[in-house]
Scaffold this active site. Structure first.
Site, PDB file in Angstrom:
ATOM      1  N   GLU A  25       9.274  15.085  16.012  1.00  0.00           N
ATOM      2  CA  GLU A  25       9.928  14.824  14.620  1.00  0.00           C
ATOM      3  C   GLU A  25       9.078  16.699  13.916  1.00  0.00           C
ATOM      4  OE1 GLU A  25       8.948  11.610  12.040  1.00  0.00           O
ATOM      5  OE2 GLU A  25      10.139  11.499  11.192  1.00  0.00           O
ATOM      6  N   GLU A  54      10.573   0.679   9.780  1.00  0.00           N
ATOM      7  CA  GLU A  54      10.670   1.811   9.597  1.00  0.00           C
ATOM      8  C   GLU A  54      10.586   3.320   9.946  1.00  0.00           C
ATOM      9  OE1 GLU A  54      14.022   1.311   8.367  1.00  0.00           O
ATOM     10  OE2 GLU A  54      14.623  -0.664   7.486  1.00  0.00           O
ATOM     11  N   CYS A  81      13.380  11.283   7.075  1.00  0.00           N
ATOM     12  CA  CYS A  81      13.470  10.454   8.134  1.00  0.00           C
ATOM     13  C   CYS A  81      14.681  10.512   8.794  1.00  0.00           C
ATOM     14  CB  CYS A  81      12.915   9.156   8.524  1.00  0.00           C
ATOM     15  SG  CYS A  81      13.631   8.033   6.979  1.00  0.00           S
ATOM     16  N   LYS A 118       0.590  -1.386  -0.126  1.00  0.00           N
ATOM     17  CA  LYS A 118      -0.356   0.120   0.481  1.00  0.00           C
ATOM     18  C   LYS A 118       0.958   0.875   0.169  1.00  0.00           C
ATOM     19  CE  LYS A 118      -1.796   2.705   3.738  1.00  0.00           C
ATOM     20  NZ  LYS A 118      -2.198   4.196   2.277  1.00  0.00           N
TER      21      LYS A 118
HETATM   22  P1  NAD Z   1       2.022   8.094   8.271  1.00  0.00           P
HETATM   23  O1  NAD Z   1       2.349   6.940   9.422  1.00  0.00           O
HETATM   24  O2  NAD Z   1       0.909   8.521   8.099  1.00  0.00           O
HETATM   25  O3  NAD Z   1       1.388   6.601   7.333  1.00  0.00           O
HETATM   26  C1  NAD Z   1       2.347   5.687   6.808  1.00  0.00           C
HETATM   27  C2  NAD Z   1       1.832   5.083   5.814  1.00  0.00           C
HETATM   28  O4  NAD Z   1       1.318   3.751   6.748  1.00  0.00           O
HETATM   29  C3  NAD Z   1       0.845   5.010   4.902  1.00  0.00           C
HETATM   30  O5  NAD Z   1       0.375   4.808   3.914  1.00  0.00           O
HETATM   31  C4  NAD Z   1      -0.452   5.306   6.029  1.00  0.00           C
HETATM   32  O6  NAD Z   1      -1.597   5.775   4.736  1.00  0.00           O
HETATM   33  C5  NAD Z   1       0.145   4.160   6.246  1.00  0.00           C
HETATM   34  N1  NAD Z   1      -1.264   4.612   7.161  1.00  0.00           N
HETATM   35  C6  NAD Z   1      -2.033   5.586   8.206  1.00  0.00           C
HETATM   36  N2  NAD Z   1      -2.886   5.294   9.201  1.00  0.00           N
HETATM   37  C7  NAD Z   1      -2.756   3.540   9.535  1.00  0.00           C
HETATM   38  C8  NAD Z   1      -3.043   2.499  10.014  1.00  0.00           C
HETATM   39  N3  NAD Z   1      -3.642   2.774  11.258  1.00  0.00           N
HETATM   40  N4  NAD Z   1      -3.238   1.532   9.345  1.00  0.00           N
HETATM   41  C9  NAD Z   1      -2.651   1.079   8.638  1.00  0.00           C
HETATM   42  N5  NAD Z   1      -1.512   2.326   7.603  1.00  0.00           N
HETATM   43  C10 NAD Z   1      -2.212   2.749   8.292  1.00  0.00           C
HETATM   44  O7  NAD Z   1       3.873   8.384   7.338  1.00  0.00           O
HETATM   45  P2  NAD Z   1       3.706   9.509   6.801  1.00  0.00           P
HETATM   46  O8  NAD Z   1       3.612  10.964   6.652  1.00  0.00           O
HETATM   47  O9  NAD Z   1       2.863   8.672   5.164  1.00  0.00           O
HETATM   48  O10 NAD Z   1       5.155   9.367   6.535  1.00  0.00           O
HETATM   49  C11 NAD Z   1       6.889  10.392   7.181  1.00  0.00           C
HETATM   50  C12 NAD Z   1       7.127   9.594   8.310  1.00  0.00           C
HETATM   51  O11 NAD Z   1       6.929   8.530   7.707  1.00  0.00           O
HETATM   52  C13 NAD Z   1       7.322  10.019   9.244  1.00  0.00           C
HETATM   53  O12 NAD Z   1       7.318  10.103  10.864  1.00  0.00           O
HETATM   54  C14 NAD Z   1       8.842   9.501   9.054  1.00  0.00           C
HETATM   55  O13 NAD Z   1       9.805   9.615   9.259  1.00  0.00           O
HETATM   56  C15 NAD Z   1       8.506   8.667   8.514  1.00  0.00           C
HETATM   57  N6  NAD Z   1       9.964   7.543   7.306  1.00  0.00           N
HETATM   58  C16 NAD Z   1      10.394   6.190   7.879  1.00  0.00           C
HETATM   59  C17 NAD Z   1      12.070   6.052   6.827  1.00  0.00           C
HETATM   60  C18 NAD Z   1      12.158   5.450   7.739  1.00  0.00           C
HETATM   61  O14 NAD Z   1      13.425   4.203   7.097  1.00  0.00           O
HETATM   62  N7  NAD Z   1      12.737   4.928   8.772  1.00  0.00           N
HETATM   63  C19 NAD Z   1      12.031   6.449   5.974  1.00  0.00           C
HETATM   64  C20 NAD Z   1      10.992   7.369   5.474  1.00  0.00           C
HETATM   65  C21 NAD Z   1       9.605   7.784   6.013  1.00  0.00           C
END
Ligand code: NAD
Length: 496
Positions: free
Chosen positions: A384, A253, A287, A178
């Protein structure tokens, strides 16, 4: 309407474009506030379909020879490279990131990562084979874990999809992924290219829907053998709870709050330029981005002045213009969240050296923002931000600097800037993070692992280490004696 590839569907199931059975949804270019594509979102029922397709494809894909899997991945890398310009343009249109970054980082990084796993697919080996008991030959075969459910974020849509999918496919797993519903277009393009490359139908499926419905359906699916997630720490914890329903193993991650530690012997010019690039990459929506500069007091004023001067020169604007350094953030809602954190820092007494003002006009733009004199317990120092915001604070003495750098609930990335070998060694040892750079901050390579500790999650993307997420070591123990009544039976029954 921005001119980009506009698929009729944002899902790809069993080798074909699939229209989701959920509500209509607009993909918006956050730099222009215009609609890039209109798609039908997937639902939990579509996840069931995709999971069935992935399960059906698993036997053939997992028993394909390493050379066959490698050939498909090599071809996929070639096709992504062939479509590089189109993928970069779409990435820019759906995220607002600069076309320069999309062209020079997102797409080539994805090609390289797929190419790495094309090679690594042929280099999967178990450890020793030996007669440990004396009466048996023991060996390890690394067996594909099964069907992988993956959930990806919006910041690097293509790269994050590749980081999840390439090692899983190389290992012989099949995938249901997804993407963020904000940014599915390049992920669907990737799936189409995988089919063109010869990947069997169902081995890689994309379901685009909301996190609450489709993400939850993947994480809690009874037929997922592994769940891999990249996103925020809070959603990652929710995903872990959902996966616990069926005892499914997870890889997370999550977020970061990377320190940028500058000792008093550092090359100031290198540290200043490094801080600007590392804090503003992808509009700070990275991140591993540098977020907390912690600078030795003798260099503090010059560091603040140097970063502020360069921040004011950064060209913020139309992301499709190759002359632009930084485009827009992902959405107005996210921009307002970033601005809110800066406003609260200002109200709490921090000094906004430059930036910190939301510009008028269309788009989710926010300027490079330097926040000095920040208290250690300030929200902006601890949480963050995920925007183009760098805090700066000073320290006295190496122990204090290292303590401050490590004083975070996160543990994804960090950097230390010094010419002193012993300081560098101490910093890399003492700071808990998945990656510590010395005199640089941001570069990644496909051969090395990416992943965190603490609230940044666990498990690895990239490199041969990521295979641990997708392969199960199976012990095969074969009797080599041919004896019917074995000595060890006596511990259970004594007819012999
Ligand atoms: P997010 O956690 O809001 O969403 C990530 C994914 O999870 C999206 O596809 C979203 O639709 C899905 N999601 C949301 N609610 C959910 C639920 N209840 N159950 C299952 N899936 C759900 O993150 P974002 O805003 O898309 O991305 C930014 C975040 O990602 C930041 O915190 C960043 O640090 C992190 N990030 C981490 C890495 C890493 O490698 N550690 C890399 C990139 C981004």
């Amino acid at each position: 309407m921005t001119t980009t590839q506009t698929p009729t569907s944002a899902s790809w199931i069993a080798g074909a474009a699939t229209v989701g059975s959920g509500p209509r949804h607009n993909i918006v270019d956050p730099a222009t506030d215009t609609v890039v594509a209109t798609v039908d979102l997937a639902t939990a029922a579509d996840v069931d379909c995709a999971m069935r397709a992935a399960r059906a494809a698993f036997r053939d894909w997992s028993t394909a020879t390493p050379a066959e899997r490698s050939a498909v991945l090599h071809e996929l890398a070639r096709l992504v490279d062939r479509d590089a310009a189109q993928l970069a343009a779409t990435e820019t249109a759906q995220t607002g990131k600069s076309i320069r970054l999309a062209t020079e980082f997102d797409v080539p990084g994805s090609v390289d990562n797929i190419a790495f796993f094309a090679g690594a697919a042929r280099n999967l080996e178990g450890k020793a084979t030996a007669e440990y008991s004396g009466d048996h030959t023991s060996s390890i075969r690394r067996t594909p874990a099964g069907v992988v459910g993956s959930i990806a974020p919006w910041n690097y849509p293509l790269q994050m999809a590749v980081w999840k999918v390439a090692p899983a496919l190389a290992a012989g797993c099949t995938v249901v992924l997804k993407p963020s519903e904000l940014t599915p277009l390049t992920t669907v393009h990737l799936a189409r290219l995988a089919t063109e490359a010869g990947l069997p139908d169902g081995a890689f499926n994309v379901v685009t829907g909301t996190g609450a419905e489709v993400g939850a359906a993947i994480a809690g699916h009874a037929d997922a053998d592994v769940v891999t997630f990249t996103g925020s720490t809070s959603v990652g914890r929710t995903v872990m709870r959902q996966a616990a329903e069926h005892g499914t193993r997870v890889q997370l991650e999550l977020g970061g709050k990377a320190p940028f530690l500058v000792f008093d012997d550092a090359d100031l010019e290198a540290a200043v330029h490094g801080a600007v690039a590392a804090s503003l990459i992808n509009g700070g929506q990275d991140c591993t981005a540098a977020t907390r500069a912690i600078v030795a007091r003798p260099l503090y004023d010059d560091f603040v002045a140097g970063v502020a001067e360069l921040y004011r020169k950064v060209v913020v604007g139309d992301p499709t213009d190759p002359g632009t350094d930084m485009g827009s953030l992902i959405s107005r809602a996210h921009r307002d969240r970033v601005a809110g954190m800066v406003d609260r820092a200002r109200a709490a007494g921090a000094r906004i050296v430059t930036g910190g003002v939301v510009p008028d006009g269309v788009g989710a733009f926010y300027p490079p923002t330097l926040v000095a004199d920040v208290a250690e317990d300030a929200e902006i120092y601890r949480d963050e931000v995920f925007g183009p915001v760098l805090t700066v604070s000073s320290f006295d003495g190496d122990d204090d600097g290292i303590r401050r750098a490590d004083d975070t609930g996160y543990g994804l990335a960090a950097s230390a800037w010094t010419r002193d070998l012993y300081r560098a060694q101490q910093a890399q040892r003492e700071i808990a993070a998945g990656c510590v750079w010395i005199n640089d901050h941001i570069p990644i390579v496909s051969e090395m692992p990416h992943g965190g500790m603490r609230a940044s999650g666990f498990g690895k993307d990239m490199s041969a280490y990521s295979f641990e997420e997708y392969l199960v070591p199976k012990h095969v123990m074969s009797d080599i004696t041919g004896i019917a009544r074995k000595e060890w039976h006596r511990t259970v029954f004594r007819d012999s």
